[in-house]
Design a protein around this motif. Structure first.
Motif, PDB file in Angstrom:
ATOM      1  N   ASP A  69      -1.577   6.579  51.578  1.00  0.00           N
ATOM      2  CA  ASP A  69      -0.842   7.395  52.535  1.00  0.00           C
ATOM      3  C   ASP A  69       0.450   7.972  51.962  1.00  0.00           C
ATOM      4  O   ASP A  69       0.882   9.044  52.386  1.00  0.00           O
ATOM      5  CB  ASP A  69      -0.530   6.606  53.806  1.00  0.00           C
ATOM      6  CG  ASP A  69      -1.726   6.514  54.729  1.00  0.00           C
ATOM      7  OD1 ASP A  69      -2.704   7.267  54.508  1.00  0.00           O
ATOM      8  OD2 ASP A  69      -1.691   5.687  55.663  1.00  0.00           O
ATOM      9  N   TYR A  71       0.778   9.373  49.267  1.00  0.00           N
ATOM     10  CA  TYR A  71       0.424  10.586  48.525  1.00  0.00           C
ATOM     11  C   TYR A  71      -0.249  11.630  49.419  1.00  0.00           C
ATOM     12  O   TYR A  71      -0.758  12.628  48.933  1.00  0.00           O
ATOM     13  CB  TYR A  71      -0.516  10.236  47.367  1.00  0.00           C
ATOM     14  CG  TYR A  71       0.041   9.187  46.446  1.00  0.00           C
ATOM     15  CD1 TYR A  71       1.085   9.478  45.576  1.00  0.00           C
ATOM     16  CD2 TYR A  71      -0.462   7.888  46.461  1.00  0.00           C
ATOM     17  CE1 TYR A  71       1.604   8.516  44.742  1.00  0.00           C
ATOM     18  CE2 TYR A  71       0.054   6.913  45.619  1.00  0.00           C
ATOM     19  CZ  TYR A  71       1.085   7.235  44.772  1.00  0.00           C
ATOM     20  OH  TYR A  71       1.601   6.287  43.943  1.00  0.00           O
ATOM     21  N   ARG A  72      -0.226  11.407  50.721  1.00  0.00           N
ATOM     22  CA  ARG A  72      -0.921  12.276  51.677  1.00  0.00           C
ATOM     23  C   ARG A  72      -0.521  13.743  51.515  1.00  0.00           C
ATOM     24  O   ARG A  72      -1.329  14.646  51.692  1.00  0.00           O
ATOM     25  CB  ARG A  72      -0.635  11.802  53.092  1.00  0.00           C
ATOM     26  CG  ARG A  72      -1.322  12.602  54.164  1.00  0.00           C
ATOM     27  CD  ARG A  72      -1.122  11.978  55.529  1.00  0.00           C
ATOM     28  NE  ARG A  72      -1.816  10.722  55.684  1.00  0.00           N
ATOM     29  CZ  ARG A  72      -3.121  10.596  55.913  1.00  0.00           C
ATOM     30  NH1 ARG A  72      -3.863  11.670  55.984  1.00  0.00           N
ATOM     31  NH2 ARG A  72      -3.686   9.421  56.062  1.00  0.00           N
ATOM     32  N   GLU A  73       0.710  13.991  51.151  1.00  0.00           N
ATOM     33  CA  GLU A  73       1.223  15.349  50.994  1.00  0.00           C
ATOM     34  C   GLU A  73       0.404  16.148  49.981  1.00  0.00           C
ATOM     35  O   GLU A  73       0.230  17.355  50.118  1.00  0.00           O
ATOM     36  CB  GLU A  73       2.687  15.284  50.549  1.00  0.00           C
ATOM     37  CG  GLU A  73       3.347  16.618  50.386  1.00  0.00           C
ATOM     38  CD  GLU A  73       4.780  16.458  49.921  1.00  0.00           C
ATOM     39  OE1 GLU A  73       5.183  17.248  49.062  1.00  0.00           O
ATOM     40  OE2 GLU A  73       5.475  15.556  50.402  1.00  0.00           O
ATOM     41  N   TRP A  75      -2.852  16.237  49.408  1.00  0.00           N
ATOM     42  CA  TRP A  75      -4.060  16.886  49.911  1.00  0.00           C
ATOM     43  C   TRP A  75      -3.874  17.576  51.257  1.00  0.00           C
ATOM     44  O   TRP A  75      -4.741  18.311  51.694  1.00  0.00           O
ATOM     45  CB  TRP A  75      -5.236  15.911  49.974  1.00  0.00           C
ATOM     46  CG  TRP A  75      -5.084  14.759  50.913  1.00  0.00           C
ATOM     47  CD1 TRP A  75      -5.339  14.744  52.245  1.00  0.00           C
ATOM     48  CD2 TRP A  75      -4.669  13.440  50.580  1.00  0.00           C
ATOM     49  NE1 TRP A  75      -5.097  13.510  52.763  1.00  0.00           N
ATOM     50  CE2 TRP A  75      -4.687  12.678  51.759  1.00  0.00           C
ATOM     51  CE3 TRP A  75      -4.282  12.811  49.394  1.00  0.00           C
ATOM     52  CZ2 TRP A  75      -4.336  11.338  51.783  1.00  0.00           C
ATOM     53  CZ3 TRP A  75      -3.930  11.486  49.427  1.00  0.00           C
ATOM     54  CH2 TRP A  75      -3.959  10.765  50.604  1.00  0.00           C
ATOM     55  N   GLU A  76      -2.746  17.377  51.909  1.00  0.00           N
ATOM     56  CA  GLU A  76      -2.538  18.032  53.197  1.00  0.00           C
ATOM     57  C   GLU A  76      -1.822  19.376  53.089  1.00  0.00           C
ATOM     58  O   GLU A  76      -1.963  20.209  53.969  1.00  0.00           O
ATOM     59  CB  GLU A  76      -1.761  17.109  54.141  1.00  0.00           C
ATOM     60  CG  GLU A  76      -2.610  15.985  54.672  1.00  0.00           C
ATOM     61  CD  GLU A  76      -1.877  15.135  55.691  1.00  0.00           C
ATOM     62  OE1 GLU A  76      -0.641  15.228  55.771  1.00  0.00           O
ATOM     63  OE2 GLU A  76      -2.562  14.393  56.403  1.00  0.00           O
ATOM     64  N   VAL A  77      -1.082  19.589  52.036  1.00  0.00           N
ATOM     65  CA  VAL A  77      -0.336  20.835  51.873  1.00  0.00           C
ATOM     66  C   VAL A  77      -1.302  21.949  51.484  1.00  0.00           C
ATOM     67  O   VAL A  77      -2.180  21.756  50.647  1.00  0.00           O
ATOM     68  CB  VAL A  77       0.753  20.663  50.784  1.00  0.00           C
ATOM     69  CG1 VAL A  77       1.394  21.986  50.431  1.00  0.00           C
ATOM     70  CG2 VAL A  77       1.799  19.676  51.244  1.00  0.00           C
ATOM     71  N   ASN A  78      -1.136  23.120  52.095  1.00  0.00           N
ATOM     72  CA  ASN A  78      -1.919  24.282  51.704  1.00  0.00           C
ATOM     73  C   ASN A  78      -1.424  24.741  50.335  1.00  0.00           C
ATOM     74  O   ASN A  78      -0.348  25.315  50.209  1.00  0.00           O
ATOM     75  CB  ASN A  78      -1.767  25.397  52.741  1.00  0.00           C
ATOM     76  CG  ASN A  78      -2.648  26.581  52.428  1.00  0.00           C
ATOM     77  OD1 ASN A  78      -3.153  26.725  51.316  1.00  0.00           O
ATOM     78  ND2 ASN A  78      -2.820  27.433  53.414  1.00  0.00           N
ATOM     79  N   LYS A  79      -2.219  24.463  49.336  1.00  0.00           N
ATOM     80  CA  LYS A  79      -1.778  24.672  47.952  1.00  0.00           C
ATOM     81  C   LYS A  79      -1.563  26.139  47.609  1.00  0.00           C
ATOM     82  O   LYS A  79      -0.625  26.486  46.884  1.00  0.00           O
ATOM     83  CB  LYS A  79      -2.762  24.021  47.001  1.00  0.00           C
ATOM     84  CG  LYS A  79      -2.667  22.507  47.038  1.00  0.00           C
ATOM     85  CD  LYS A  79      -3.967  21.882  46.612  1.00  0.00           C
ATOM     86  CE  LYS A  79      -4.046  20.435  46.946  1.00  0.00           C
ATOM     87  NZ  LYS A  79      -3.994  20.125  48.360  1.00  0.00           N
TER      88      LYS A  79
END
Length: 102
Positions: A69, A71-73, A75-79
């Protein structure tokens, strides 16, 4: 899926007949093989053990997934939008290196 496999297996063996039933053309008075398998206490115990093991593994998996959790940022951020925004900032090399390290 693992917990439901027993019902699928019992359904698949429901077409099997006792040999005396085949030889006497249906005058055999015993329960079908699938019913006997479904009632078997040892099979019920094995099914319960498998179900309990699957539940325990699911709890272990959930606990392990929580370790990620932080490192959640990632995979959640629109790259795509993040990279476009970063490109427009035109950061210095030292700033880019520090952001990458972070």
């Amino acid at each position: 899926m693992v917990n439901d496999i027993s019902s699928h297996l019992i359904t698949s063996i429901s077409v099997f007949c006792h040999l005396p039933e085949i030889l006497t053309k249906g005058r055999f008075l015993h329960d079908p093989i699938s019913v006997l398998v479904e009632r078997d206490e040892d099979i019920k115990k094995i099914q319960a053990l498998i179900s309990g093991g699957m539940q325990a593994n699911a709890m272990h998996l959930q606990a392990y997934l929580k370790t990620w959790d932080v490192y959640r940022e990632i995979w959640e951020v629109n790259k795509d939008s993040f990279i476009n925004r970063y490109r427009h900032l035109n950061p210095l090399v030292s700033s880019f290196d520090a952001d990458t390290a972070r």
